[in-house]
Design an enzyme around this catalytic site. Structure first.
Site, PDB file in Angstrom:
ATOM      1  N   SER A   1       5.711   3.644  -4.171  1.00  0.00           N
ATOM      2  CA  SER A   1       7.057   3.954  -3.691  1.00  0.00           C
ATOM      3  C   SER A   1       7.319   5.465  -3.712  1.00  0.00           C
ATOM      4  O   SER A   1       6.712   6.206  -4.485  1.00  0.00           O
ATOM      5  CB  SER A   1       8.093   3.261  -4.569  1.00  0.00           C
ATOM      6  OG  SER A   1       7.846   1.879  -4.635  1.00  0.00           O
TER       7      SER A   1
HETATM    8  N1  SAH Z   1       5.831   0.470  -8.352  1.00  0.00           N
HETATM    9  C1  SAH Z   1       4.664   0.417  -7.512  1.00  0.00           C
HETATM   10  C2  SAH Z   1       5.078  -0.182  -6.176  1.00  0.00           C
HETATM   11  C3  SAH Z   1       4.037  -0.997  -5.541  1.00  0.00           C
HETATM   12  S1  SAH Z   1       4.534  -1.812  -4.067  1.00  0.00           S
HETATM   13  C4  SAH Z   1       4.121   1.813  -7.331  1.00  0.00           C
HETATM   14  O1  SAH Z   1       4.918   2.746  -7.391  1.00  0.00           O
HETATM   15  O2  SAH Z   1       2.936   1.966  -7.125  1.00  0.00           O
HETATM   16  C5  SAH Z   1       4.844  -3.436  -4.619  1.00  0.00           C
HETATM   17  C6  SAH Z   1       3.713  -4.195  -5.247  1.00  0.00           C
HETATM   18  O3  SAH Z   1       4.164  -5.528  -5.476  1.00  0.00           O
HETATM   19  C7  SAH Z   1       2.456  -4.333  -4.408  1.00  0.00           C
HETATM   20  O4  SAH Z   1       1.383  -3.778  -5.123  1.00  0.00           O
HETATM   21  C8  SAH Z   1       2.282  -5.845  -4.221  1.00  0.00           C
HETATM   22  O5  SAH Z   1       0.932  -6.270  -4.238  1.00  0.00           O
HETATM   23  C9  SAH Z   1       3.041  -6.382  -5.420  1.00  0.00           C
HETATM   24  N2  SAH Z   1       3.502  -7.768  -5.346  1.00  0.00           N
HETATM   25  C10 SAH Z   1       3.980  -8.468  -4.284  1.00  0.00           C
HETATM   26  N3  SAH Z   1       4.306  -9.723  -4.656  1.00  0.00           N
HETATM   27  C11 SAH Z   1       4.033  -9.822  -5.989  1.00  0.00           C
HETATM   28  C12 SAH Z   1       4.146 -10.868  -6.956  1.00  0.00           C
HETATM   29  N4  SAH Z   1       4.615 -12.085  -6.655  1.00  0.00           N
HETATM   30  N5  SAH Z   1       3.786 -10.605  -8.231  1.00  0.00           N
HETATM   31  C13 SAH Z   1       3.297  -9.394  -8.586  1.00  0.00           C
HETATM   32  N6  SAH Z   1       3.159  -8.364  -7.714  1.00  0.00           N
HETATM   33  C14 SAH Z   1       3.519  -8.577  -6.438  1.00  0.00           C
END
Ligand code: SAH
Length: 219
Positions: free
Chosen positions: A63
């Site tokens: 993000s």
């Molecule tokens: N805070 C992270 C944001 C990653 S984007 C950063 O700054 O790097 C959101 C993430 O949520 C993705 O990696 C995706 O694979 C994950 N995601 C989606 N559905 C999910 C679920 N049910 N449980 C765990 N992770 C999930």
């Protein structure tokens, strides 16, 4: 680009993207301590401090710094808070939360991303002694063995607030979660009180979908 350039970029990001937009001094300080360039793919390191999300592979993103900071400010993390983090992705937000004194329980659904995040988290733990536990799985079910939590932060967009989050949240606790359709969402702050659950809207946002039992079905 060498480490002193990254240091300067970090200072600029904290000043211009976070403090100038009203992020609290305490949250901003945590961002100063974490080297964001280590949380992005090698080919994106020079863009690590840009004011935008970046691809981290598998259709997912790290993000934008400001949105991570805004969510963390709204979460009101206190020293020692037990925090459930859904969507660990790169692991960047997990480390910032731990820097603020949270005991972090992070879940990531993509095994490859979880593995990379774990390596970065271990590096940070060796240097900084942070309390972060990461597991692979569907975070929409929460983490029943570790419940209840003081705080829950969700970095992917849900169609509605998954029921397990409400039942695994302590009274007095809060959840920060984007809720909406697959393309556009409202950032919601959910507060659990003696009288019930209150929800506040904190503005429009755009996240990748939360996939899983209480989220969207897979792509
Ligand atoms: N805070 C992270 C944001 C990653 S984007 C950063 O700054 O790097 C959101 C993430 O949520 C993705 O990696 C995706 O694979 C994950 N995601 C989606 N559905 C999910 C679920 N049910 N449980 C765990 N992770 C999930």
């Amino acid at each position: 680009m060498n480490s002193s350039d990254f240091k300067e970029q970090t200072d600029n990001m904290v000043k211009r993207q976070l403090k100038a937009r009203g992020i609290s001094a305490e949250t901003a300080e945590a961002f100063r301590k974490v080297s964001r360039e280590n949380f992005v793919p090698d080919e994106s390191r020079e863009f690590a401090y840009s004011d935008s999300p970046l691809d981290i592979g598998y259709g997912q993103t790290i993000s934008q710094p400001y949105i991570v900071a805004e969510m963390i400010d709204r979460l009101r993390v206190k020293e020692g808070c037990k925090v459930l983090e859904i969507g660990a992705g790169s692991g960047y937000q997990s480390v910032i939360l731990a820097e603020l004194g949270a005991r972090v329980y992070a879940v990531e659904i993509v095994p490859e991303l979880a593995e990379e995040a774990q390596m970065r988290i271990t590096d940070c733990q060796n240097q900084l002694g942070l309390d972060i536990n990461l597991r692979v799985g569907d975070g929409t079910a929460g983490w029943p063995e570790e419940a209840p939590f003081d705080r829950i932060i969700v970095a992917a967009a849900a169609p509605s607030v998954p029921e397990p989050f409400l039942s695994q949240l302590k009274e007095g606790g809060r959840i920060v979660i984007p809720v909406g359709n697959r393309l556009l969402q409202e950032l919601k702050v959910i507060i659990k009180t003696e009288e019930g659950v209150r929800a506040l809207n904190a503005g429009g946002c755009r996240f990748v979908p939360l996939i899983g039992e209480y989220g969207w079905s897979g792509k």
